[in-house]
Design an enzyme around this catalytic site. Sequence first.
Site, PDB file in Angstrom:
ATOM      1  CD  GLU A   1     -10.797  -8.619 -20.720  1.00 48.09           C
ATOM      2  OE1 GLU A   1     -11.071  -9.124 -21.826  1.00 48.09           O
ATOM      3  OE2 GLU A   1     -11.475  -7.726 -20.188  1.00 48.09           O
TER       4      GLU A   1
ATOM      5  CG  MET B   1     -13.700  -7.455 -15.710  1.00 46.00           C
ATOM      6  SD  MET B   1     -12.933  -7.633 -17.356  1.00 46.00           S
ATOM      7  CE  MET B   1     -13.114  -9.398 -17.605  1.00 46.00           C
TER       8      MET B   1
ATOM      9  CG  HIS C   1     -19.099  -2.407 -23.407  1.00 49.86           C
ATOM     10  ND1 HIS C   1     -18.631  -1.973 -24.630  1.00 49.86           N
ATOM     11  CD2 HIS C   1     -18.146  -3.239 -22.925  1.00 49.86           C
ATOM     12  CE1 HIS C   1     -17.449  -2.518 -24.873  1.00 49.86           C
ATOM     13  NE2 HIS C   1     -17.134  -3.297 -23.844  1.00 49.86           N
ATOM     14  CD  GLU C   2     -18.283  -4.043 -19.191  1.00 50.73           C
ATOM     15  OE1 GLU C   2     -17.825  -5.195 -19.265  1.00 50.73           O
ATOM     16  OE2 GLU C   2     -17.737  -3.062 -19.722  1.00 50.73           O
TER      17      GLU C   2
END
Length: 898
Positions: A167, A304, A338-339
């Site tokens: 990304e 990520m 979050h991930e």
Amino acid sequence: MLKLSIILFLSLTPTLDARDGGNVVFGSFGTTGPSFEWKMRLTDSVKPLLYDLLIHPNLTSLNFTGTVQIHLEVQRETKHIFLHSKNLHISKAFILGSRHPHHLVVRESELYEQIALFCEGFTFTRGNHIIQLHFSANLSDSFHGFYKGSYTTRSGEVRSLASTQFEPTHARAAFPCFDEPSFKANFSIRIRREPRHISISNMPKLKTVELADGVLEDKYDVSVKMSTYLVAFIICDFLSISKRSQHGVEVISVYTVPEKISQAEYALNTAVTLLDFYDDYFEIPYPLPKQDLAAIPDFQSGAMENWGLTTYRESGLLFDPERSSTSDKLGITKVIGHELAHQWFGNLVTMHWWNDLWLNEGFAKFMEFLSIDITYPELQVNDYFLEKCFTAMGVDSLRSSHPISTPVENPAEIREMFDDVSYQKGACVLNMLRDFLTPEVFKMGIIRYLKKHSYQNTVNAHLWYSLTNKWYMEDDLNVKALMDTWTLQEGFPMITVEVKGREVRLKQERYLKGADPSKNSSFLWQVPLTYITSSSRSVQRFLLKTRKDVLYLPMEVEWIKFNVDMRGYYMVHYEDGGWDPLIRQLQHNHTVFSGNDRASLIHNIFQLVRLPLDKALSLSVYLRHEVEVMPVTQAFSELVPLYKLMEKRNMAVLEHKLKGFLVHLFQGLIDAQQWSDEGSVAERVLRNYLLLFACVRRYAPCVRTAQELFHKWKDADGEMRLPADVRLVVYTEGARTEEGWDFLLEKYLHTMYPSEKAQIKAALSYSPLAHKLHWLLERALKGDMLKTHELPSLLISVSKNPKSYKMAWDFLKSNWQELVKKFDLGTSSISRMVVGVTNQYSTKEMLNEVRLFFSSLQDDMGARLRSVQQALENIEENIRWMEKNTPLLTEWLNIHSV
């Protein structure tokens, strides 16, 4: 059924072999053959359906070979196929599907990071086609694409690994592909490796076969439909621990280097808890049979969200109960939250293009707080949400800000979207919308959004339509119209409040630092206002749609406080003496307001440039009675930067007066702190903050205790256990001497605990020993004794050090080209260094020096970066602030100093 058809499709195509021989015809680049009209975006008339990818890295020679078959759907007849490729040597390319495959000519554009495939006299007709490409490249020296990494064992052996970070636009550097988020496809991946390594990828491994040369080939299950930036593979010698989730995810695993596997348990348990939570909350089962979390020794980003294989910095995943602090635990829990939120927001449903990155990142940031508040209430995570909004406002109050949704085209522009506006502001406006619609309606809307658009790509409007439910809303409420005002224009409103009896006059205008509000008259928001009054703590609501409006109270009140708990993304100014009763209330009984309300009052009054500084300083006096984490830390965030400006000018007298005032202001709270790990999470976080401040300011009782603990710890050769929450304070005191600094460095080099490493690194950078700091920066740049990914935070820390701030700027300038090569133009690492190193300058000389350096660069080396404009604006604002407020501050401190 889809999976079965893919398997049948694969069985009918030739087996790939990265070592196949053969020749390929290449067009001369730019000299012969047809001319092409290269465009930054690929045409949507050719779409990938399936990638059959074989990758074979060599961790000795640090390169890799590969072959990919791409199954395509051509929707409009064409002579050429365009796709992405960057720094790949393509040795063969042909189209399959007939007895005699057509060799394809490959034309490359380095500027557009694309290749064009064509064959003289051949047309790609409508329908399905298969292209096959053979390629090779070196493993990247950066932290993007397919890159090399290493770690050192306890015995000093250096071991290599290779991992991916695709990304936003780096999958094209690992294999030729349609590297845009809207080109979703299935992936069948095979990885070749030596027996001493393992491989990990997005999907479960189906089998391993041994080839004739002793190399092993791992074959992975076919993936769900996903974007290229979510593909991941790692070749390493990691170990793992695993669990099964209550909701039936077969395997959840944490992978680390072998000697750190004992630190993986907390992350594993947290991942199981949060994955089950998201299953319940979104009412959509996690779609993969496994979820891996891997701690990567060399990792630029925080983490990520690769689907099924999330990757993290070691410090963002590994936790040791004896050595990790409460802040470490909070940070690790948040990053996992979050991930894993991304597995739905971003992976299952993906933004159509990078202009709407916030649909991924803003939602994941918002959900990390919501999920942890419910699953780990003891972490009191909502105490720290305000900080995200204040951070976003700091960027969003500059002219160089941008809308949450903003046009981007090239890779550098795309990388610049990974900033505080997409993440923090995105989360804050979602939190405001949830509060406005009610949590129940908001939840129903996002479930509807996820279910309707699963495995698809979306734009802003899809979310707003899903959140519009006429059964639960007023007939005239248009969610899209409301939220377009927050996502399609930059900035945020300042609400001016004027109370006349029962009449409350409201006015909105864009808030810009150092600018005349009358010049911002074109900006208009629909603002969901909330307020409480001195006569009622019941939260009242008012939707401000126009530039000016009036609301009426049932009775006259002593004070009115808008933006309850800072749930709205706006600032408030109380005109005609409206601040005075709020300040009196704080001084009389501050607990009438919530901790968040107190923090927002502190933030607003110090940020409002139209108010005289002495008004804000008068409010701050109440802080001698404050004990909660958010108001205290926000006060530090507003007051400490003031003396940091003075440290970089010849203003020692005023600087020391302000520092003395702050120590006296918080002395009671500092003296109440225990040097232990006792207390709630908020109390423990606050303890570290206060004691570090006190010792750095040379407050004698703090210095004495820290020195005693450091000497005891050093005499025990680091074997004595220090309380985790005060360890940074003790290390920082020890790093003030040559002997102490050298001892800490030795411990840094040999510890196997990332949390301990992070604390020692921070302490080393706080040292007043300038020559040691320069050595530290050089080692981080070289990457031998400190990991290079630590350099951005290290450089920023050194720049805040009064003994080395100019050294940090000189280092940034002299190593700029190497930094850009390593971290990539436009990344958050580059942006943070540019802004972080310069944001405490406040002289015209430094403004001119910074402007001259960046204006001397070419565009492709950063001259036009948004972060450069932010840095210049910050310095300009600092200059204005010092010119306006230095006399006021001097006079006020002369009266109020002890």
